[in-house]
Scaffold this motif. Structure first.
Motif, PDB file in Angstrom:
ATOM      1  N   ASN A   1       0.991  -1.113  -0.082  1.00 23.64           N
ATOM      2  CA  ASN A   1      -0.009  -0.046   0.034  1.00 23.64           C
ATOM      3  C   ASN A   1       0.905   1.251   0.162  1.00 23.64           C
ATOM      4  OD1 ASN A   1      -2.249   1.384  -0.100  1.00 23.64           O
ATOM      5  ND2 ASN A   1      -2.993   1.225   2.157  1.00 23.64           N
ATOM      6  N   THR A   2       0.535   2.079  -1.000  1.00 19.27           N
ATOM      7  CA  THR A   2       1.540   3.272  -1.102  1.00 19.27           C
ATOM      8  C   THR A   2       0.697   4.370  -0.793  1.00 19.27           C
ATOM      9  OG1 THR A   2       1.063   3.487  -3.581  1.00 19.27           O
ATOM     10  CG2 THR A   2       2.965   2.545  -3.170  1.00 19.27           C
ATOM     11  N   TRP A   3       1.305   5.447  -0.112  1.00 19.73           N
ATOM     12  CA  TRP A   3       0.912   6.637   0.444  1.00 19.73           C
ATOM     13  C   TRP A   3       0.924   7.861  -0.624  1.00 19.73           C
ATOM     14  CZ3 TRP A   3      -1.310   7.264   5.475  1.00 19.73           C
ATOM     15  CH2 TRP A   3      -1.577   5.919   6.023  1.00 19.73           C
ATOM     16  N   ASP A   4       2.002   7.816  -1.406  1.00 23.09           N
ATOM     17  CA  ASP A   4       2.286   8.990  -2.135  1.00 23.09           C
ATOM     18  C   ASP A   4       3.749   8.532  -3.189  1.00 23.09           C
ATOM     19  OD1 ASP A   4       4.875   8.520  -0.695  1.00 23.09           O
ATOM     20  OD2 ASP A   4       4.606   9.957   0.865  1.00 23.09           O
ATOM     21  N   GLY A   5       3.892   9.575  -3.867  1.00 27.65           N
ATOM     22  CA  GLY A   5       4.954   9.264  -4.937  1.00 27.65           C
ATOM     23  C   GLY A   5       6.140   8.503  -4.512  1.00 27.65           C
ATOM     24  N   PRO A   6       7.000   9.114  -3.441  1.00 24.90           N
ATOM     25  CA  PRO A   6       8.101   8.623  -3.081  1.00 24.90           C
ATOM     26  C   PRO A   6       7.991   6.777  -2.488  1.00 24.90           C
ATOM     27  CG  PRO A   6       7.716  10.784  -2.112  1.00 24.90           C
ATOM     28  CD  PRO A   6       6.527  10.539  -2.843  1.00 24.90           C
TER      29      PRO A   6
ATOM     30  N   ALA B   1       5.780   4.862  -3.714  1.00 23.44           N
ATOM     31  CA  ALA B   1       5.370   4.186  -5.108  1.00 23.44           C
ATOM     32  C   ALA B   1       6.773   3.792  -5.679  1.00 23.44           C
ATOM     33  CB  ALA B   1       4.387   4.983  -5.899  1.00 23.44           C
ATOM     34  N   LEU B   2       7.743   4.889  -5.701  1.00 20.46           N
ATOM     35  CA  LEU B   2       9.038   4.691  -6.322  1.00 20.46           C
ATOM     36  C   LEU B   2       9.725   3.428  -5.569  1.00 20.46           C
ATOM     37  CD1 LEU B   2      10.132   8.303  -7.231  1.00 20.46           C
ATOM     38  CD2 LEU B   2       9.340   6.369  -8.620  1.00 20.46           C
ATOM     39  N   LEU B   3       9.768   3.598  -4.032  1.00 21.22           N
ATOM     40  CA  LEU B   3      10.418   2.792  -3.184  1.00 21.22           C
ATOM     41  C   LEU B   3      10.029   1.260  -3.643  1.00 21.22           C
ATOM     42  CD1 LEU B   3      10.563   4.626   0.136  1.00 21.22           C
ATOM     43  CD2 LEU B   3      12.502   3.919  -1.478  1.00 21.22           C
ATOM     44  N   PHE B   4       8.618   1.021  -3.760  1.00 18.53           N
ATOM     45  CA  PHE B   4       8.191  -0.273  -3.995  1.00 18.53           C
ATOM     46  C   PHE B   4       8.495  -0.728  -5.396  1.00 18.53           C
ATOM     47  CE2 PHE B   4       4.799   0.771  -0.490  1.00 18.53           C
ATOM     48  CZ  PHE B   4       5.628  -0.048   0.346  1.00 18.53           C
ATOM     49  N   ARG B   5       8.491   0.372  -6.155  1.00 20.64           N
ATOM     50  CA  ARG B   5       9.003  -0.373  -7.764  1.00 20.64           C
ATOM     51  C   ARG B   5      10.477  -0.666  -7.715  1.00 20.64           C
ATOM     52  NH1 ARG B   5      10.109   4.420 -11.999  1.00 20.64           N
ATOM     53  NH2 ARG B   5      11.878   4.320 -10.775  1.00 20.64           N
ATOM     54  N   GLU B   6      11.153   0.328  -6.969  1.00 17.72           N
ATOM     55  CA  GLU B   6      12.701  -0.296  -6.866  1.00 17.72           C
ATOM     56  C   GLU B   6      13.178  -1.367  -6.039  1.00 17.72           C
ATOM     57  OE1 GLU B   6      15.192   1.476  -8.494  1.00 17.72           O
ATOM     58  OE2 GLU B   6      13.419   2.593  -9.359  1.00 17.72           O
ATOM     59  N   ALA B   7      12.122  -1.768  -5.329  1.00 16.26           N
ATOM     60  CA  ALA B   7      12.189  -3.094  -4.331  1.00 16.26           C
ATOM     61  C   ALA B   7      11.681  -4.261  -5.214  1.00 16.26           C
ATOM     62  CB  ALA B   7      11.305  -2.949  -3.190  1.00 16.26           C
TER      63      ALA B   7
ATOM     64  N   THR C   1       0.892   5.730 -10.566  1.00 18.81           N
ATOM     65  CA  THR C   1       0.999   4.911 -11.527  1.00 18.81           C
ATOM     66  C   THR C   1       2.232   5.745 -12.564  1.00 18.81           C
ATOM     67  OG1 THR C   1       0.498   3.054 -12.925  1.00 18.81           O
ATOM     68  CG2 THR C   1      -0.794   5.199 -13.303  1.00 18.81           C
ATOM     69  N   SER C   2       1.764   6.916 -12.732  1.00 21.83           N
ATOM     70  CA  SER C   2       2.612   7.889 -13.496  1.00 21.83           C
ATOM     71  C   SER C   2       4.089   8.028 -13.000  1.00 21.83           C
ATOM     72  CB  SER C   2       1.915   9.437 -13.551  1.00 21.83           C
ATOM     73  OG  SER C   2       2.982  10.101 -14.045  1.00 21.83           O
ATOM     74  N   VAL C   3       4.275   8.232 -11.590  1.00 24.32           N
ATOM     75  CA  VAL C   3       5.481   8.097 -10.773  1.00 24.32           C
ATOM     76  C   VAL C   3       6.282   6.998 -11.249  1.00 24.32           C
ATOM     77  CG1 VAL C   3       6.619   8.552  -8.800  1.00 24.32           C
ATOM     78  CG2 VAL C   3       4.801  10.008  -9.481  1.00 24.32           C
ATOM     79  N   SER C   4       5.357   5.762 -10.865  1.00 25.34           N
ATOM     80  CA  SER C   4       6.041   4.317 -10.778  1.00 25.34           C
ATOM     81  C   SER C   4       6.191   3.747 -11.761  1.00 25.34           C
ATOM     82  CB  SER C   4       5.340   3.515  -9.767  1.00 25.34           C
ATOM     83  OG  SER C   4       4.153   3.309 -10.111  1.00 25.34           O
ATOM     84  N   GLY C   5       5.229   3.822 -12.701  1.00 27.00           N
ATOM     85  CA  GLY C   5       5.106   2.993 -13.809  1.00 27.00           C
ATOM     86  C   GLY C   5       4.319   1.665 -13.672  1.00 27.00           C
ATOM     87  N   LEU C   6       3.652   1.493 -12.406  1.00 24.69           N
ATOM     88  CA  LEU C   6       3.220   0.124 -12.098  1.00 24.69           C
ATOM     89  C   LEU C   6       1.742   0.284 -11.996  1.00 24.69           C
ATOM     90  CD1 LEU C   6       5.353  -0.686  -9.034  1.00 24.69           C
ATOM     91  CD2 LEU C   6       5.700  -1.516 -11.205  1.00 24.69           C
TER      92      LEU C   6
END
Length: 98
Positions: A3-8, A10-16, A54-59
């Motif tokens: 569960n993401t709360w914000d853009g950062p 979302a990026l952390l989960f993508r990088e993980a 989704t725009s920030v993370s691409g996910l």
């Protein structure tokens, strides 16, 4: 699915290495200093937030948005279709429609 709360986040989960993310009405309401479950966050704000993630993370994103903003459970799928961002799942109405 995390569960993401914000853009950062979302990026952390993508990088993980996560392949999809989720968000919720509680996540957005809390971040805005509002109370969840009272429609203090509008449907459009939820859709914009999902699109941002989704725009920030691409996910693809899965959203749990209050009660679906419909008076009946039949209205919920229309709400889901309004989001142009890739979806990892579909909002599931909780049955407490206003």
């Amino acid at each position: 699915m995390r569960n993401t709360w914000d853009g950062p986040s979302a990026l952390l989960f993508r990088e993980a290495g996560f392949k999809s993310i989720a968000t919720s009405s509680a996540a957005l309401a809390s971040g805005l200093g509002r109370i969840d479950g009272t429609h203090a966050v509008s449907r459009d704000e939820h859709l914009d937030h999902a699109a941002l993630l989704t725009s920030v993370s691409g996910l693809p994103v899965n959203g749990d948005f209050e009660d679906g903003y419909g008076k009946t459970s039949r209205r919920c799928p229309g709400y889901c279709r309004r989001c142009d961002c890739p979806r990892a799942g579909r909002h599931r109405c909780r049955g407490h429609h206003r």
